[in-house]
Structures are given as structure tokens and as C-alpha cells.
Design a protein around this motif. Structure first.
Motif, PDB file in Angstrom:
ATOM      1  N   SER A 247       0.840  -1.194   0.000  1.00  0.00           N
ATOM      2  CA  SER A 247       0.000   0.000   0.000  1.00  0.00           C
ATOM      3  C   SER A 247       0.874   1.242   0.000  1.00  0.00           C
ATOM      4  CB  SER A 247      -0.920   0.002   1.224  1.00  0.00           C
ATOM      5  OG  SER A 247      -1.552   1.258   1.369  1.00  0.00           O
TER       6      SER A 247
ATOM      7  N   ASN B  51      -8.774   4.839   0.373  1.00  0.00           N
ATOM      8  CA  ASN B  51      -8.196   3.992  -0.673  1.00  0.00           C
ATOM      9  C   ASN B  51      -6.744   3.677  -0.316  1.00  0.00           C
ATOM     10  OD1 ASN B  51      -7.077   2.896  -2.982  1.00  0.00           O
ATOM     11  ND2 ASN B  51      -8.238   4.201  -4.363  1.00  0.00           N
TER      12      ASN B  51
ATOM     13  N   ALA C 173      -4.432   2.475  -2.116  1.00  0.00           N
ATOM     14  CA  ALA C 173      -3.528   2.630  -3.270  1.00  0.00           C
ATOM     15  C   ALA C 173      -2.575   1.440  -3.369  1.00  0.00           C
ATOM     16  CB  ALA C 173      -2.764   3.943  -3.173  1.00  0.00           C
TER      17      ALA C 173
END
Length: 243
Positions: A89, A120, A122
Motif C-alpha cells: 500500500s 483507498n 492505493a
């Protein structure tokens, strides 16, 4: 104009080490009779671990390499090559670099939960490493005579001898590295696969492969299932595949 077929070449094809003992064993005796050459060739060679983290190599003339075995093509040849990727992440990495951002993230999570939202993460995929190839070879060896059964016993013993460490130092305080196997398939590996030098991880022998005990009068088994598990000692990279 005809297009030449692509050719698979490995920079380290298996080759026979210097013979240092154990001789050559073959089963069945007529395996290569009449020009037949569909065989598995296995040469054993002592491995030297080396002093550094990238040390290591194989015994040369005068070393402790030993012996060879020739068997039919195994029941299955499954070439499975794997690598390791892992998800990461980018948000977590950024948060991990700052205690302040971590606090804001926690507060944001509670705030987001109130309105059914989630930050989010990512996610991205990051390459980690290649894996060592593993092999599991199986043969069903049926003897036609007590002499052939003795050859099977010698082959099993040769595998076990070469997978075992040697005693080193006073009183056997240390172990010397076992041998590694160099395996090749005949007559043409281009259509099958090549192996890098492989450590023998396990040898499994079923002496009642006929489904029930079956022995010659001498006590030698008539049919033996032999399973040899190996793990290569070198990793494959893109440079190993030349077309």
C-alpha cells in the motif's frame, strides 16, 4: 522464406562431473539396447558451499563427486517455475514515515466510517524474488530377476548416499555438504526441459509396488516404486533463456 524455429538454450546445461566413485548404474539392463535413447541421466557431484554469501561451486577432478544413474523417462515431468510478488500500500508506506500522518489516518478512518467511506489504500504489486524450482520424479522399476532387483537396490542406495552429508572435523563435529544431482533427459532436452544442479531433498521407496508383497525366493522385491524429490540450487533469471 522459411522461418527457423526458435531454439531454447541454457547457459549451464548439465554435464557429467569427474567420476570419483560409485560407478554407473543403469536400469533396466537393456534400456539403451537397439539404439533406444529415451533416458534420464543423473550425475552426482559434490557441492562446495563457499565462504562468502555468494560462494559455492562444484567439485572438480580429485573432489568427492561420484557416480551416475541412468533410468527411463520418469512417470511425469512437470516443469513449474514460480516467482514471488507481494502487494503493498502506497498510503501505508507514506503513513509509516510519519507519526503525524498516522494520527490523521486514524481520525480519518473514524470519520469515514460515519459516512460509510474507507480510505483507498492505493495498492500496487511489487516483485520480491524468484523461487527455486522443485521436482518430483517417479519411476516404477520391475525386476525380471534377483540380479535386476539387486541393481534397483544399488540405485536406491546411490541416491541415498549422495543426498547424505559427510562427516568432517574431529569426531564428526561438522557435516560436509552432500552431493547435488545434474539431471538431463535424452535424446533431446529442447522439447522437454533442463534442470540446474539440484539438491536431493527426499528419496521414497515403496517395496510393495505390486499392490501387495511380491518377492523372489532370495527375498528381493519384484517391483519397486521410487520417488526422488529435488530442489535446484540456482535461481532462474531472464538471462538463462536464450532464443
Amino acid at each position: 522464406m522459411a522461418i527457423a524455429p526458435r531454439r531454447y538454450v541454457s547457459p549451464n546445461p548439465p554435464s557429467a562431473p569427474p567420476v570419483g566413485g560409485g560407478g554407473g548404474l543403469k536400469f533396466p539392463k537393456d534400456l539403451t539396447a537397439g539404439g533406444r535413447n529415451f533416458t534420464t541421466s543423473i550425475f552426482f557431484q559434490r557441492y562446495t558451499g563457499g565462504a562468502g554469501p555468494f560462494g559455492g561451486g562444484f567439485g572438480t577432478a580429485g573432489g568427492l563427486g561420484g557416480g551416475s544413474i541412468t533410468l527411463p523417462i520418469p512417470r511425469k515431468i512437470n516443469d513449474v517455475q514460480t516467482v514471488v510478488w507481494e502487494e503493498a500500500s502506497m498510503v501505508s508506506a507514506a503513513l509509516g514515515a510519519s507519526n503525524t500522518l498516522q494520527g490523521l489516518s486514524t481520525a480519518g478512518a473514524f470519520a469515514g466510517a460515519a459516512v460509510n467511506l474507507r480510505l483507498n489504500p492505493a495498492l500496487i504489486m511489487m516483485f520480491k524474488q524468484p523461487n527455486f524450482k522443485e521436482w518430483n520424479f517417479q519411476w516404477t522399476l520391475a525386476a525380471n530377476s534377483p540380479d535386476e532387483s539387486q541393481t534397483i537396490a544399488d540405485i536406491v542406495r546411490e541416491f541415498k548416499r549422495n543426498m547424505s552429508p559427510t562427516k568432517a572435523g574431529a569426531g564428526g563435529m561438522f557435516y560436509g555438504y552432500p552431493a547435488v544431482a545434474r539431471v538431463s533427459f535424452n535424446p533431446n532436452e529442447r522439447f522437454l526441459t533442463r534442470l540446474k544442479p539440484a539438491a536431493i531433498m527426499a528419496v521414497q521407496t515403496d517395496f510393495t509396488a505390486a499392490g501387495q508383497p511380491s518377492f523372489f525366493n532370495s527375498g528381493a522385491p519384484t517391483i519397486v516404486n521410487l520417488t526422488v524429490s529435488m530442489r535446484e540450487t540456482e535461481l532462474w533469471t531472464a538471462e538463462d533463456f536464450v532464443f
